[in-house]
Write an enzyme that holds these catalytic residues in place. Structure first.
Site, PDB file in Angstrom:
ATOM      1  N   TYR A  52      -1.327  -5.003   3.715  1.00  0.00           N
ATOM      2  CA  TYR A  52      -2.149  -4.394   2.663  1.00  0.00           C
ATOM      3  C   TYR A  52      -3.080  -5.429   2.024  1.00  0.00           C
ATOM      4  CZ  TYR A  52      -3.869  -3.127  -1.777  1.00  0.00           C
ATOM      5  OH  TYR A  52      -4.748  -2.959  -2.808  1.00  0.00           O
TER       6      TYR A  52
ATOM      7  N   ASP B 233      -1.532   1.613   1.046  1.00  0.00           N
ATOM      8  CA  ASP B 233      -0.576   1.292  -0.018  1.00  0.00           C
ATOM      9  C   ASP B 233       0.050   2.600  -0.505  1.00  0.00           C
ATOM     10  OD1 ASP B 233      -2.484   2.523  -1.609  1.00  0.00           O
ATOM     11  OD2 ASP B 233      -2.355   1.020  -3.200  1.00  0.00           O
TER      12      ASP B 233
ATOM     13  N   GLU C 178      -5.092  -8.942  -6.211  1.00  0.00           N
ATOM     14  CA  GLU C 178      -4.265  -8.123  -5.320  1.00  0.00           C
ATOM     15  C   GLU C 178      -2.805  -8.557  -5.361  1.00  0.00           C
ATOM     16  OE1 GLU C 178      -4.988  -5.399  -3.957  1.00  0.00           O
ATOM     17  OE2 GLU C 178      -7.143  -5.396  -4.239  1.00  0.00           O
TER      18      GLU C 178
END
Ligand code: SF4
Length: 318
Positions: A124, A142, A36
């Protein structure tokens, strides 16, 4: 008013067509966190190689916390936005502090609230890791999700709160991880910014904006900045360049490279050309001046940015 999003159709589409990405084969929160953080600003195709290198060298937060930040930067070399690597290293060190000192005894925390407290982790990333790795029922927001939402709802400029509300309202709670990934996958592969493939979209039925999709959301006007720098590129008698490690702030923080500044005394140096480097919001123009030095450094042993490598390459062709 849009009709209800078909969760079953989107989940079935995701199960059938999702891209085979290496981090989709693990449920290890640390490894998912690495993916991520990498994907925040690195394309998926380029991110795969970096992720494989990172998980091999740093399979746990402890392995990264024990390493020097320079080693993390060296592996990150070329992926850009190096402050991510520095914050990731700080995150690993914080996770490895004892509980009594505000750490987590070397184990990544599992809730979005705890993850959000760590360096470099925003809402996020916290939601993505907590839902994908630990099954927390929390919605991600996002750019991909915002675009899908704006088109489904036919909104030119949805506020963050509106997107959050939409994401929470539509969240498939029994499997939030797969759901979040499904909406993001749709945004990345079908509901793309320029040419959405509405004919292949599993949730076209509920989409109010599909006939004029590219109008939603309104493109953001990005004002590009220009930065002019000068660089003194000095070589020793054996052909090694003089490299300095940059300070902790700025776009190339912590990386090594030839000395660069807005103004440099170029007496006794020879101008060899200009290098242009494009970042997301900024164009950097560097005038490169060549000179000599006593003792250089092997550039393969330290972390250099793509800009620094372009500058060294310019000297190679002289
Ligand atoms: S129908 Fe088209 S615009 Fe609407 S969500 Fe699907 S791909 Fe996006």
């Amino acid at each position: 008013m849009a009709t209800q999003l078909s969760q079953n159709a989107l989940l079935a589409w995701y199960a059938e067509t999702k891209r085979d990405l290496p981090w989709r084969h693990t449920s290890d929160g640390w490894k998912i966190l690495l993916s991520e953080i990498l994907l925040q600003q690195t394309q998926v195709s380029r991110g795969i190689g970096y992720w494989l290198k990172l998980v091999e060298r740093f399979p746990t937060p402890i392995s990264m916390a024990e390493a020097d930040v320079d080693e993390v930067l060296l592996l990150w070399q070329g992926a850009g936005y190096y402050s991510r690597a520095r914050r990731l290293h700080a995150l690993a060190r914080q996770v490895c502090l004892p509980l009594s000192e505000g750490g987590h005894d070397g184990v990544l925390p599992t809730t979005s609230v705890q993850l959000l407290q760590l360096p470099g982790v925003g809402p996020y990333t916290a939601a993505a890791v907590a839902s994908i790795a630990y099954g927390e029922s929390v919605a991600c927001v996002d750019g991909n999700i915002r675009r899908v939402m704006a088109r489904q709802m036919k909104l030119a400029n949805p506020a963050v709160k509106e997107v959050e509300h939409w994401a929470e309202k539509n969240l498939f709670k029994p499997d939030a991880g797969d759901w979040n990934q499904a909406v993001m996958e749709l945004g990345a592969t079908i509901c793309t910014p320029k040419r959405p493939k509405c004919d292949d979209c599993p949730i076209a039925q509920s989409c109010s904006g599909q006939h004029d999709a590219t109008a939603y959301p309104e493109p953001k006007k990005i004002k590009r900045k220009r930065l002019d720098l000068m660089c003194e590129l000095r070589y020793d008698s054996s052909g090694l360049p003089l490299l300095v490690q940059r300070g902790e702030d700025g776009i190339l923080a912590g990386l090594w490279g030839p000395n660069m500044a807005e103004k440099i005394d170029v007496q006794s140096l020879k101008f060899i050309g200009e290098v242009k480097h494009v970042l997301s919001h900024r164009d950097i123009f560097v005038q490169v001046w060549l000179g000599t030095c006593q003792q250089g450094r092997d550039p393969t042993t330290v972390a250099l940015s793509s800009l620094d490598r372009k500058i060294l390459a310019l000297a190679d062709v002289q």
